[in-house]
Structures are given as C-alpha cells and as structure tokens.
Design a protein around this motif. Structure first.
Motif, mmCIF file in Angstrom:
data_model
loop_
_atom_site.group_PDB
_atom_site.id
_atom_site.type_symbol
_atom_site.label_atom_id
_atom_site.label_comp_id
_atom_site.label_asym_id
_atom_site.label_seq_id
_atom_site.Cartn_x
_atom_site.Cartn_y
_atom_site.Cartn_z
ATOM 1 N N LYS A 172 8.165 -14.213 1.322
ATOM 2 C CA LYS A 172 8.172 -15.612 0.899
ATOM 3 C C LYS A 172 6.861 -15.916 0.183
ATOM 4 C CE LYS A 172 11.105 -17.077 4.755
ATOM 5 N NZ LYS A 172 11.240 -17.964 5.936
ATOM 6 N N PHE A 173 6.969 -16.108 -1.129
ATOM 7 C CA PHE A 173 5.783 -16.315 -1.949
ATOM 8 C C PHE A 173 5.311 -17.764 -1.843
ATOM 9 C CE2 PHE A 173 7.662 -12.567 -3.845
ATOM 10 C CZ PHE A 173 6.567 -11.788 -4.159
ATOM 11 N N ASP A 174 4.034 -17.932 -1.636
ATOM 12 C CA ASP A 174 3.402 -19.240 -1.772
ATOM 13 C C ASP A 174 2.814 -19.381 -3.170
ATOM 14 O OD1 ASP A 174 2.330 -21.739 -0.329
ATOM 15 O OD2 ASP A 174 0.510 -20.889 -1.254
ATOM 16 N N THR A 175 2.412 -18.240 -3.731
ATOM 17 C CA THR A 175 1.950 -18.163 -5.118
ATOM 18 C C THR A 175 2.773 -17.124 -5.827
ATOM 19 O OG1 THR A 175 -0.316 -18.741 -4.447
ATOM 20 C CG2 THR A 175 -0.046 -17.716 -6.602
ATOM 21 N N PRO A 176 3.425 -17.446 -6.949
ATOM 22 C CA PRO A 176 4.251 -16.456 -7.641
ATOM 23 C C PRO A 176 3.429 -15.272 -8.134
ATOM 24 C CG PRO A 176 4.713 -18.678 -8.424
ATOM 25 C CD PRO A 176 3.479 -18.776 -7.572
ATOM 26 N N VAL A 177 4.142 -14.187 -8.423
ATOM 27 C CA VAL A 177 3.464 -12.957 -8.849
ATOM 28 C C VAL A 177 2.705 -13.173 -10.146
ATOM 29 C CG1 VAL A 177 3.806 -10.557 -9.516
ATOM 30 C CG2 VAL A 177 5.133 -11.533 -7.634
ATOM 31 N N ASP A 178 3.311 -13.943 -11.069
ATOM 32 C CA ASP A 178 2.647 -14.146 -12.353
ATOM 33 C C ASP A 178 1.438 -15.050 -12.269
ATOM 34 O OD1 ASP A 178 4.137 -16.332 -11.667
ATOM 35 O OD2 ASP A 178 5.003 -16.659 -13.657
ATOM 36 N N LYS A 179 1.249 -15.709 -11.104
ATOM 37 C CA LYS A 179 0.068 -16.565 -10.916
ATOM 38 C C LYS A 179 -1.022 -15.898 -10.067
ATOM 39 C CE LYS A 179 1.770 -20.080 -13.133
ATOM 40 N NZ LYS A 179 2.154 -21.303 -12.438
ATOM 41 N N PRO B 160 -0.589 -4.369 -12.372
ATOM 42 C CA PRO B 160 0.503 -4.346 -13.357
ATOM 43 C C PRO B 160 1.888 -4.145 -12.753
ATOM 44 C CG PRO B 160 -1.361 -3.048 -14.138
ATOM 45 C CD PRO B 160 -1.640 -3.396 -12.713
ATOM 46 N N ARG B 161 1.987 -3.521 -11.603
ATOM 47 C CA ARG B 161 3.291 -3.279 -10.957
ATOM 48 C C ARG B 161 3.473 -4.163 -9.730
ATOM 49 N NH1 ARG B 161 5.224 1.823 -12.223
ATOM 50 N NH2 ARG B 161 7.091 1.105 -11.105
ATOM 51 N N ALA B 162 2.811 -5.299 -9.693
ATOM 52 C CA ALA B 162 2.839 -6.163 -8.504
ATOM 53 C C ALA B 162 4.245 -6.637 -8.172
ATOM 54 C CB ALA B 162 1.917 -7.360 -8.716
ATOM 55 N N ALA B 163 5.054 -6.925 -9.172
ATOM 56 C CA ALA B 163 6.406 -7.433 -8.920
ATOM 57 C C ALA B 163 7.268 -6.413 -8.188
ATOM 58 C CB ALA B 163 7.064 -7.836 -10.242
ATOM 59 N N ALA C 167 0.821 -1.205 0.000
ATOM 60 C CA ALA C 167 0.000 0.000 0.000
ATOM 61 C C ALA C 167 0.857 1.258 0.000
ATOM 62 C CB ALA C 167 -0.923 -0.010 1.215
ATOM 63 N N ARG C 168 1.940 1.271 0.783
ATOM 64 C CA ARG C 168 2.796 2.456 0.831
ATOM 65 C C ARG C 168 3.475 2.695 -0.520
ATOM 66 N NH1 ARG C 168 5.787 0.971 4.627
ATOM 67 N NH2 ARG C 168 7.718 0.458 3.502
ATOM 68 N N LYS C 169 3.956 1.627 -1.143
ATOM 69 C CA LYS C 169 4.603 1.757 -2.453
ATOM 70 C C LYS C 169 3.613 2.205 -3.523
ATOM 71 C CE LYS C 169 8.968 0.682 -1.973
ATOM 72 N NZ LYS C 169 10.047 1.605 -2.396
ATOM 73 N N ALA C 170 2.391 1.716 -3.453
ATOM 74 C CA ALA C 170 1.384 2.099 -4.438
ATOM 75 C C ALA C 170 1.061 3.577 -4.342
ATOM 76 C CB ALA C 170 0.130 1.255 -4.254
ATOM 77 N N VAL C 171 1.006 4.108 -3.106
ATOM 78 C CA VAL C 171 0.742 5.533 -2.931
ATOM 79 C C VAL C 171 1.938 6.354 -3.380
ATOM 80 C CG1 VAL C 171 0.255 7.315 -1.215
ATOM 81 C CG2 VAL C 171 -0.920 5.119 -1.082
ATOM 82 N N GLU C 172 3.151 5.905 -3.044
ATOM 83 C CA GLU C 172 4.350 6.647 -3.433
ATOM 84 C C GLU C 172 4.513 6.707 -4.948
ATOM 85 O OE1 GLU C 172 7.546 4.719 -1.444
ATOM 86 O OE2 GLU C 172 7.085 5.574 0.532
ATOM 87 N N GLN C 173 4.173 5.632 -5.638
ATOM 88 C CA GLN C 173 4.294 5.592 -7.096
ATOM 89 C C GLN C 173 3.069 6.162 -7.802
ATOM 90 O OE1 GLN C 173 5.406 1.666 -8.439
ATOM 91 N NE2 GLN C 173 6.975 1.411 -6.851
ATOM 92 N N ASP C 174 2.112 6.649 -7.018
ATOM 93 C CA ASP C 174 0.902 7.273 -7.564
ATOM 94 C C ASP C 174 0.154 6.325 -8.497
ATOM 95 O OD1 ASP C 174 -0.925 9.307 -7.731
ATOM 96 O OD2 ASP C 174 0.101 10.374 -9.354
ATOM 97 N N LEU C 175 -0.004 5.096 -8.033
ATOM 98 C CA LEU C 175 -0.732 4.106 -8.822
ATOM 99 C C LEU C 175 -2.236 4.139 -8.556
ATOM 100 C CD1 LEU C 175 1.651 1.025 -8.400
ATOM 101 C CD2 LEU C 175 1.615 2.724 -10.251
ATOM 102 N N VAL C 176 -2.640 4.743 -7.447
ATOM 103 C CA VAL C 176 -4.063 4.744 -7.068
ATOM 104 C C VAL C 176 -4.529 6.173 -6.843
ATOM 105 C CG1 VAL C 176 -4.238 2.412 -6.139
ATOM 106 C CG2 VAL C 176 -3.247 4.215 -4.724
ATOM 107 N N PRO C 177 -4.496 7.037 -7.856
ATOM 108 C CA PRO C 177 -4.916 8.430 -7.655
ATOM 109 C C PRO C 177 -6.426 8.514 -7.424
ATOM 110 C CG PRO C 177 -4.537 8.028 -9.983
ATOM 111 C CD PRO C 177 -4.107 6.778 -9.260
ATOM 112 N N GLY C 178 -6.809 9.291 -6.434
ATOM 113 C CA GLY C 178 -8.216 9.506 -6.154
ATOM 114 C C GLY C 178 -8.884 8.402 -5.360
#
Length: 357
Positions: free
Chosen positions: A346-353, A335-338, A277-288
């Motif tokens: 520690k992923f139990d499900t990879p990002v692409d899945k 789209p920027r999940a990675a 959540a912090r990275k999404a706000v910093e990268q302005d991925l969720v405006p508004g």
C-alpha cells in the motif's frame, strides 16, 4: 553370615538402635535393639560379602524415602527408619557472614568448566578486604597464580571479555558458549601466536554469530571491543584457515528484521524492504555491493514509499554505513523500483514520486 564378617562388622552395628515411626502417634519412638541390624544393609552369598544394599527387612522391594532434614531413610510401607545420619551431597546454602545480600551462600565451589584444564579442581581466592589478608608490606598473602596455570588464566580472561562483549549487544548464551569453544580451539592450536587475545576473541564472536544464524557486522563487533575493524578481519580469516571451517554467506535478510526493528518501522515496511532487496539481488541490479548497503537502500526505498519515512542518516546510523553508500546502492535499484515492490504493498507515496538521488 560368616565369622569373619561378624568380627569385622559386629562392633559397628550390634549396638545400633533403630527408630520406628508410629502410625498412630505419627512420631518417632525408640525401637528395640537389633542384634542382626547389618542384615538391613548387607546381603551375603556364601563366604563372600556383596555390595552394600539399604532395604527394609519387612518390605525389601519398597522404594525408601529420604528425609533430608533429619537424614533418615524411611520405608514408606511400615515407617521403619532403616538408615540414619545420611549425608546430604547437595549444595550447602548456609552462610556465616553478614554479607548475605551480595555473597553466594553456596560453599561447594563453582560448577565445572570443561573449557579449563582441571575444571573444578582449581581454587579461586577472592581479593581480601581485612587486615589479615595482607602482610606488613601491604602485599596480599594469598595469590591465585599458585593455583591456576598461565594458559587457564589467559583463557579465563578471554572468556570474561567475550561475555562482556556479548552482553553489550544482547547476544544469547548459546553464542557465548560457541565463541568460548572456538577461542579454546584456536588457543590450544597456537596457530595465531603473536595476535592479541582480545582480537582473537572478537573474531571468534563474529564467527559464532554467523554460524548461529544471527550475524553481526564487523562494525558492531568493533563497537563493543577495543580492537580495530582491520585487525578483527585479519584474525577472522586466519581462524577460518586454522580451524578449516567456513561460515555461510551473509544475505540482506540476515539484517533486515533487526534494522527495521531498531528504526521502529512497521511489519509492512519490513516485508517490503525484504522483498525489494531480494528482487534486486536476483535481478543483479547491485553487483559488487555488500548485503548491508543493499539492505539499507531497500529500507530507504520502502520507507519513502510508506507513511513511516526515514532519512538516509537515520538508516545509516543503524546499519553502520555512510550516507553516500546508501545513495549509491539506491541509484542502482531506483530505475526498476516499480518492479521491485510487492504486489500487495500500500503506497503512501507513488513510485514516480520517490526521491531521485
């Protein structure tokens, strides 16, 4: 000692007997009459009488010990009882009824309430249960309206409503006190005249939560009150304007720990959701988008990548947002999940899945 003092105090103390505690027997024995007993209590300077002072004649600098049960003031050095029948100003815990389990035995009144005019000087009469409490027409003989003003009565009812709402969502006492102070300020200013006191109390509770750093959503406040979300929001804006105060902006981190705890998610998932959540706000991925919907979407993404998977409905019920709102925010950050996950996750499900909504 002047003659005037002798005439005024002589009859009171000349015939008073003093008690001495025997060191050998450890019991009280009657002492001899002291004609000048007032010297134990008063010190004189010239013809003027000084302030009363209780002290031992043999050890004037000794700190006297009070025996609360017997009402005596005792010298710890020689055991002389220099004062008897001392009044205990503490609470009286005796009760003279058969309702010992339900009634408070203290008969000295409630603690002073600085928020009410008159504080502890008012009288609260409980509802009568016996026949003597009612007249021949069935009306109560004793009314609280005669001893409490209408403004105090309105504030007291609002304070009870605030305490009830706070208890329903497990808020601590300091938030209740701050809410009561906010309500008192608004009520005395009469700046929200015409608004329901319950709506003002709900808005004050919302403001107090944000000022104390434990914000609650409008839906959470609305769930424990009888006021609509729209009315609470209106009162919220009017109170901030009337009191000329402000509140800190809410962030995703304000709700993350509580939402994850209610969902039963482990610490690793909570830290990952906070990071996302912090990275999404910093990268302005969720405006508004509101911080609550962003936090819900981050929790959904972190849980889907871990072994503790949660559905959108489960998260929506805890966060108070709709499933479609979570999906819309999730689509913006997917789209920027990675780049959003912490490096040590520690992923139990990879990002692409991860699910594509």
């Amino acid at each position: 000692m002047s003659l005037a003092v002798n005439q005024h105090y002589g009859d009171k103390y000349n015939h008073t007997q003093c008690w001495v505690i025997s060191h050998e027997a450890g019991s009280k024995v009657r002492g001899h009459l002291l004609a000048d007993l007032w010297d134990l209590f008063f010190t004189c300077s010239g013809d003027g009488l000084a302030l009363p002072k209780v002290q031992c004649p043999n050890h004037p600098d000794a700190m006297l010990v009070e025996d609360y049960r017997a009402g005596d003031m005792i010298c710890p050095e020689c055991g002389l009882v220099v004062g008897d029948r001392v009044i205990d100003v503490g609470s009286e815990w005796r009760t003279f009824t058969n309702e010992k389990a339900t009634k408070d035995p203290s008969r000295v009144g409630d603690a002073q309430n600085p928020l009410l005019n008159g504080g502890d000087l008012t009288t609260m009469i409980s509802k009568g249960t016996g026949a003597a409490s009612f007249d021949e027409f069935g009306n109560s003989k004793y009314q609280n309206r005669r001893t409490m003003s209408s403004s105090d009565r309105a504030m007291l009812n609002a304070f009870k409503e605030i305490t009830t709402m706070a208890d329903r969502i497990n808020l601590p006492r300091n938030i209740i006190d701050r809410t009561n102070n906010l309500f008192k300020q608004v009520y005395e200013q009469k700046s929200l005249k015409g608004r329901a006191n319950d709506a003002i109390a709900s808005a004050c509770l919302y403001i107090a939560c944000r000022q104390e750093g434990v914000p609650r959503t409008f839906k959470e406040i609305c769930a424990v009150s009888r006021i609509s979300k729209k009315e609470i929001g209106r009162c919220f804006k009017l109170i901030l304007k009337a009191l000329e105060t402000s509140v800190d902006l809410i962030t995703t981190g304000d709700f993350m720990s509580r939402f994850c705890s209610n969902l039963g998610l482990p610490k690793q998932v909570q830290m990952a959701a906070t990071y996302i959540a912090r990275k999404a706000v910093e990268q302005d991925l969720v405006p508004g988008r509101s911080p609550i919907s962003v936090a819900a979407a981050a929790i959904y993404m972190a849980s889907q990548a871990s072994a503790e998977k949660k559905t959108q409905k489960e998260i929506g019920d805890i966060a108070g947002v709709a499933d479609v709102t979570i999906r819309q925010s999730y689509r913006l950050i997917y789209p920027r999940a990675a780049d959003l996950f912490p490096p040590d996750f520690k992923f139990d499900t990879p990002v692409d899945k991860l699910p594509q909504l």
